[in-house]
Motif scaffolding. Structure first.
Motif, PDB file in Angstrom:
ATOM      1  N   ALA A 213       0.380  -1.265   0.128  1.00 54.69           N
ATOM      2  CA  ALA A 213       0.039   0.071  -0.142  1.00 54.69           C
ATOM      3  C   ALA A 213       1.108   1.355  -0.130  1.00 54.69           C
ATOM      4  O   ALA A 213       0.593   2.701  -1.024  1.00 54.69           O
ATOM      5  CB  ALA A 213      -0.860  -0.445   1.588  1.00 54.69           C
ATOM      6  N   SER A 214       1.791   1.399   1.201  1.00 59.26           N
ATOM      7  CA  SER A 214       2.769   2.342   0.780  1.00 59.26           C
ATOM      8  C   SER A 214       3.442   2.989  -0.324  1.00 59.26           C
ATOM      9  O   SER A 214       3.504   3.772  -0.502  1.00 59.26           O
ATOM     10  CB  SER A 214       3.866   1.837   2.022  1.00 59.26           C
ATOM     11  N   ALA A 215       3.415   1.010  -0.440  1.00 60.20           N
ATOM     12  CA  ALA A 215       4.285   1.641  -2.378  1.00 60.20           C
ATOM     13  C   ALA A 215       4.105   1.589  -3.433  1.00 60.20           C
ATOM     14  O   ALA A 215       4.067   2.846  -4.814  1.00 60.20           O
ATOM     15  CB  ALA A 215       4.935   0.823  -2.840  1.00 60.20           C
ATOM     16  N   VAL A 216       2.550   1.725  -3.461  1.00 62.14           N
ATOM     17  CA  VAL A 216       1.145   2.258  -4.589  1.00 62.14           C
ATOM     18  C   VAL A 216       0.083   3.169  -4.293  1.00 62.14           C
ATOM     19  O   VAL A 216       0.769   3.873  -5.099  1.00 62.14           O
ATOM     20  CB  VAL A 216       0.706   0.456  -4.731  1.00 62.14           C
ATOM     21  N   LEU A 217       0.520   3.457  -3.136  1.00 61.38           N
ATOM     22  CA  LEU A 217      -0.834   4.577  -3.203  1.00 61.38           C
ATOM     23  C   LEU A 217      -0.146   6.166  -2.656  1.00 61.38           C
ATOM     24  O   LEU A 217      -0.671   7.339  -3.128  1.00 61.38           O
ATOM     25  CB  LEU A 217      -1.400   4.113  -1.642  1.00 61.38           C
ATOM     26  N   VAL A 218       1.814   5.581  -1.633  1.00 57.57           N
ATOM     27  CA  VAL A 218       1.800   7.272  -1.312  1.00 57.57           C
ATOM     28  C   VAL A 218       2.702   7.412  -2.972  1.00 57.57           C
ATOM     29  O   VAL A 218       3.375   6.625  -3.844  1.00 57.57           O
ATOM     30  CB  VAL A 218       3.453   7.065  -0.362  1.00 57.57           C
ATOM     31  N   ALA A 219       3.071   8.835  -2.887  1.00 57.18           N
ATOM     32  CA  ALA A 219       3.820   9.102  -4.220  1.00 57.18           C
ATOM     33  C   ALA A 219       5.156   9.053  -3.986  1.00 57.18           C
ATOM     34  O   ALA A 219       5.862   9.060  -3.158  1.00 57.18           O
ATOM     35  CB  ALA A 219       3.671  11.122  -4.206  1.00 57.18           C
ATOM     36  N   ARG A 220       5.404   8.672  -5.408  1.00 64.48           N
ATOM     37  CA  ARG A 220       7.167   8.336  -5.430  1.00 64.48           C
ATOM     38  C   ARG A 220       7.748   8.925  -6.083  1.00 64.48           C
ATOM     39  O   ARG A 220       7.383   9.219  -7.453  1.00 64.48           O
ATOM     40  CB  ARG A 220       7.375   6.911  -5.739  1.00 64.48           C
ATOM     41  N   ASP A 221       9.541   9.063  -6.678  1.00 62.00           N
ATOM     42  CA  ASP A 221      10.558  10.348  -6.844  1.00 62.00           C
ATOM     43  C   ASP A 221      10.597   8.803  -8.247  1.00 62.00           C
ATOM     44  O   ASP A 221      11.247   8.108  -7.757  1.00 62.00           O
ATOM     45  CB  ASP A 221      10.762  10.727  -6.517  1.00 62.00           C
ATOM     46  N   GLN A 222       9.379   8.876  -9.543  1.00 60.94           N
ATOM     47  CA  GLN A 222      10.595   8.807 -10.292  1.00 60.94           C
ATOM     48  C   GLN A 222      11.123   8.823 -11.457  1.00 60.94           C
ATOM     49  O   GLN A 222      11.428   8.486 -12.246  1.00 60.94           O
ATOM     50  CB  GLN A 222       9.248   7.930 -11.066  1.00 60.94           C
ATOM     51  N   SER A 223      11.528  10.312 -10.948  1.00 59.72           N
ATOM     52  CA  SER A 223      12.615  10.529 -11.725  1.00 59.72           C
ATOM     53  C   SER A 223      14.423  10.127 -11.305  1.00 59.72           C
ATOM     54  O   SER A 223      15.842  10.599 -11.894  1.00 59.72           O
ATOM     55  CB  SER A 223      13.050  12.545 -11.287  1.00 59.72           C
ATOM     56  N   GLY A 224      14.380   9.160 -10.642  1.00 56.64           N
ATOM     57  CA  GLY A 224      15.546   9.205 -10.387  1.00 56.64           C
ATOM     58  C   GLY A 224      16.698   7.986 -11.456  1.00 56.64           C
ATOM     59  O   GLY A 224      16.263   7.713 -11.977  1.00 56.64           O
ATOM     60  N   SER A 225      17.606   8.238 -11.355  1.00 57.25           N
ATOM     61  CA  SER A 225      18.780   7.017 -12.366  1.00 57.25           C
ATOM     62  C   SER A 225      18.949   5.676 -11.936  1.00 57.25           C
ATOM     63  O   SER A 225      18.012   5.237 -11.069  1.00 57.25           O
ATOM     64  CB  SER A 225      20.078   7.820 -11.982  1.00 57.25           C
ATOM     65  N   ASP A 226      18.322   5.108 -13.118  1.00 58.80           N
ATOM     66  CA  ASP A 226      18.404   3.991 -12.958  1.00 58.80           C
ATOM     67  C   ASP A 226      19.986   3.078 -13.366  1.00 58.80           C
ATOM     68  O   ASP A 226      19.753   2.441 -14.092  1.00 58.80           O
ATOM     69  CB  ASP A 226      17.235   2.954 -14.030  1.00 58.80           C
ATOM     70  N   PHE A 227      20.442   3.305 -12.455  1.00 62.46           N
ATOM     71  CA  PHE A 227      21.485   2.947 -13.061  1.00 62.46           C
ATOM     72  C   PHE A 227      21.920   1.280 -12.412  1.00 62.46           C
ATOM     73  O   PHE A 227      23.023   0.525 -12.652  1.00 62.46           O
ATOM     74  CB  PHE A 227      22.618   3.360 -12.126  1.00 62.46           C
ATOM     75  N   HIS A 228      20.879   0.844 -11.728  1.00 65.11           N
ATOM     76  CA  HIS A 228      21.622  -0.413 -11.430  1.00 65.11           C
ATOM     77  C   HIS A 228      21.427  -1.715 -12.918  1.00 65.11           C
ATOM     78  O   HIS A 228      21.717  -2.391 -13.361  1.00 65.11           O
ATOM     79  CB  HIS A 228      20.318  -1.017 -10.436  1.00 65.11           C
ATOM     80  N   ARG A 229      19.739  -0.799 -13.369  1.00 68.77           N
ATOM     81  CA  ARG A 229      19.257  -1.720 -14.838  1.00 68.77           C
ATOM     82  C   ARG A 229      20.744  -1.108 -15.761  1.00 68.77           C
ATOM     83  O   ARG A 229      20.811  -2.307 -16.009  1.00 68.77           O
ATOM     84  CB  ARG A 229      17.830  -0.832 -14.718  1.00 68.77           C
TER      85      ARG A 229
ATOM     86  N   GLY B 284      10.836   4.320  -2.694  1.00 68.88           N
ATOM     87  CA  GLY B 284      11.423   3.033  -3.960  1.00 68.88           C
ATOM     88  C   GLY B 284      12.287   3.666  -5.356  1.00 68.88           C
ATOM     89  O   GLY B 284      11.976   3.674  -6.515  1.00 68.88           O
ATOM     90  N   ASN B 285      13.388   4.545  -4.769  1.00 69.66           N
ATOM     91  CA  ASN B 285      14.293   4.746  -6.003  1.00 69.66           C
ATOM     92  C   ASN B 285      15.225   3.991  -5.977  1.00 69.66           C
ATOM     93  O   ASN B 285      15.292   2.950  -5.605  1.00 69.66           O
ATOM     94  CB  ASN B 285      14.979   6.376  -5.369  1.00 69.66           C
ATOM     95  N   GLY B 286      16.383   3.978  -7.093  1.00 66.83           N
ATOM     96  CA  GLY B 286      17.494   3.535  -6.581  1.00 66.83           C
ATOM     97  C   GLY B 286      18.324   3.559  -5.424  1.00 66.83           C
ATOM     98  O   GLY B 286      18.393   2.176  -5.023  1.00 66.83           O
TER      99      GLY B 286
ATOM    100  N   VAL C 162       9.350  -1.537  -7.685  1.00 66.56           N
ATOM    101  CA  VAL C 162       9.100  -2.826  -7.663  1.00 66.56           C
ATOM    102  C   VAL C 162      10.298  -3.397  -7.075  1.00 66.56           C
ATOM    103  O   VAL C 162      10.219  -4.511  -5.994  1.00 66.56           O
ATOM    104  CB  VAL C 162       9.347  -3.633  -9.566  1.00 66.56           C
ATOM    105  N   ILE C 163      11.470  -3.351  -7.865  1.00 63.84           N
ATOM    106  CA  ILE C 163      12.749  -3.686  -6.447  1.00 63.84           C
ATOM    107  C   ILE C 163      12.708  -3.775  -5.263  1.00 63.84           C
ATOM    108  O   ILE C 163      12.793  -4.800  -4.053  1.00 63.84           O
ATOM    109  CB  ILE C 163      14.650  -3.659  -7.101  1.00 63.84           C
ATOM    110  N   THR C 164      12.335  -2.919  -4.485  1.00 62.52           N
ATOM    111  CA  THR C 164      11.795  -2.298  -3.182  1.00 62.52           C
ATOM    112  C   THR C 164      11.207  -3.343  -2.826  1.00 62.52           C
ATOM    113  O   THR C 164      12.182  -3.276  -1.778  1.00 62.52           O
ATOM    114  CB  THR C 164      12.344  -0.997  -3.030  1.00 62.52           C
ATOM    115  N   LEU C 165      10.353  -3.149  -3.359  1.00 70.10           N
ATOM    116  CA  LEU C 165       9.117  -3.855  -2.649  1.00 70.10           C
ATOM    117  C   LEU C 165       9.377  -5.564  -1.998  1.00 70.10           C
ATOM    118  O   LEU C 165       9.033  -5.584  -1.448  1.00 70.10           O
ATOM    119  CB  LEU C 165       7.696  -3.232  -3.360  1.00 70.10           C
TER     120      LEU C 165
END
Length: 298
Positions: A40-56, A187-189, A134-137
């Motif tokens: 619920a926290s991951a889906v409902l709370v606003a997440r910062d999706q602007s972070g770097s995808d350095f893991h991927r 839920g960022n990198g 998703v990785i974080t969750l």
């Protein structure tokens, strides 16, 4: 008769007092409730999706057979001083190289390599990897499940008179009184690395505890379960690869090694040494691998 009594499992209950009957579903149900709150926290709370995808991007590099992240923006190569934070600002933002390290004309992730290694199968199979949230969750949920398994083992082996509600409270405390609830809401990198480090350290601890189940038995063939101990040791090493601060989990290895020595009984020295190697060896091997990869990168 004496041998039978000596081999009986020890517990903290008084003689003549029956052990309480526990509800086996209490611990997993509590862990599941914590996971629902995480989701619920991951889906409902606003997440910062602007972070770097350095893991991927690092995982994609591994899948292609190299350590460096490609391509390198041409503008970065032509800067008089590519390391000057002022002059390289536009390149970092527009060229999507924020959070990456530049060395000898190549780009590398300055972060741990465990998550990229875990993502390589996804890159090979699908050409992409799950997003950071998703990785974080998933990692946070895995960590809570492993923590619940560890606490269940502790109650069964050492605190068998502990009521169900106290064990459930302990599981809830592990899941909700630490930072994981906040971590999954971002839920960022960086948060993915924290969550994976938490999950791997909990899994390693659970495996190591399980590997000591037969220590101290009067049966000379009953010693450390080396396969589980080696797996737990390797997982703790990977936790360090996710978050370097997880190196403190080496304390667990020292505790298990000390228990092996203290409860060696009549077993030969070679058997004890093999147990200790199973406990410490994988952790050291993984650590050497991390050190070599970092030497190449940095």
């Amino acid at each position: 008769m004496a041998a039978t009594v000596a081999a009986a499992p020890r517990s903290n209950q008084d003689p003549g007092v029956a052990s309480p009957r526990h509800r086996t579903w209490v611990i997993p149900l509590t862990a599941a409730a914590v996971m629902v709150l995480y989701a619920a926290s991951a889906v409902l709370v606003a997440r910062d999706q602007s972070g770097s995808d350095f893991h991927r991007r690092t995982a994609a590099a591994f899948a292609e057979g190299h350590l460096d992240i490609r391509p390198v923006p041409a503008e970065l190569r032509t800067l008089p001083d590519p390391y000057d934070a002022g002059s390289n600002l536009d390149v970092r933002v527009d060229g999507d190289v924020q959070d990456l390290a530049y060395r000898d004309g190549r780009l590398y992730s300055a972060h741990g390599l465990t998550i990229p290694l875990l993502l390589v199968p996804s890159e090979l199979a699908f050409g992409t990897s799950p997003p950071n949230w998703v990785i974080t969750l998933v990692a946070a949920c895995a960590g809570v499940a492993a923590a619940a398994w560890t606490l269940a083992q502790v109650r069964r082996r050492f605190l068998c008179n502990l009521p169900d509600w106290t064990t459930a409270a302990a599981v809830a405390a592990v899941g909700l009184c630490g930072p994981m609830w906040v971590v999954v809401s971002v839920g960022n990198g960086y948060e993915a690395a924290v969550a994976v480090g938490f999950a791997l350290s909990m899994i390693g601890a659970a495996l190591l505890l399980r590997s000591t189940e037969r220590l101290g038995s009067t049966d000379p063939d009953c010693s450390l379960e080396r396969a589980r101990a080696a797996a737990g040791s390797a997982v703790l090493g990977l936790a360090v690869g996710a978050r370097p601060t997880m190196v403190v989990t080496a304390i667990l290895l020292a505790v298990v090694a000390a228990a092996v020595v203290a409860r060696r009984g009549s077993r030969p020295t070679a058997s004890v040494i093999a147990d200790i190697l199973a406990v410490a060896g994988p952790f050291v091997v993984v650590g050497i691998g991390i050190a070599v990869a970092n030497a190449v990168r940095f």
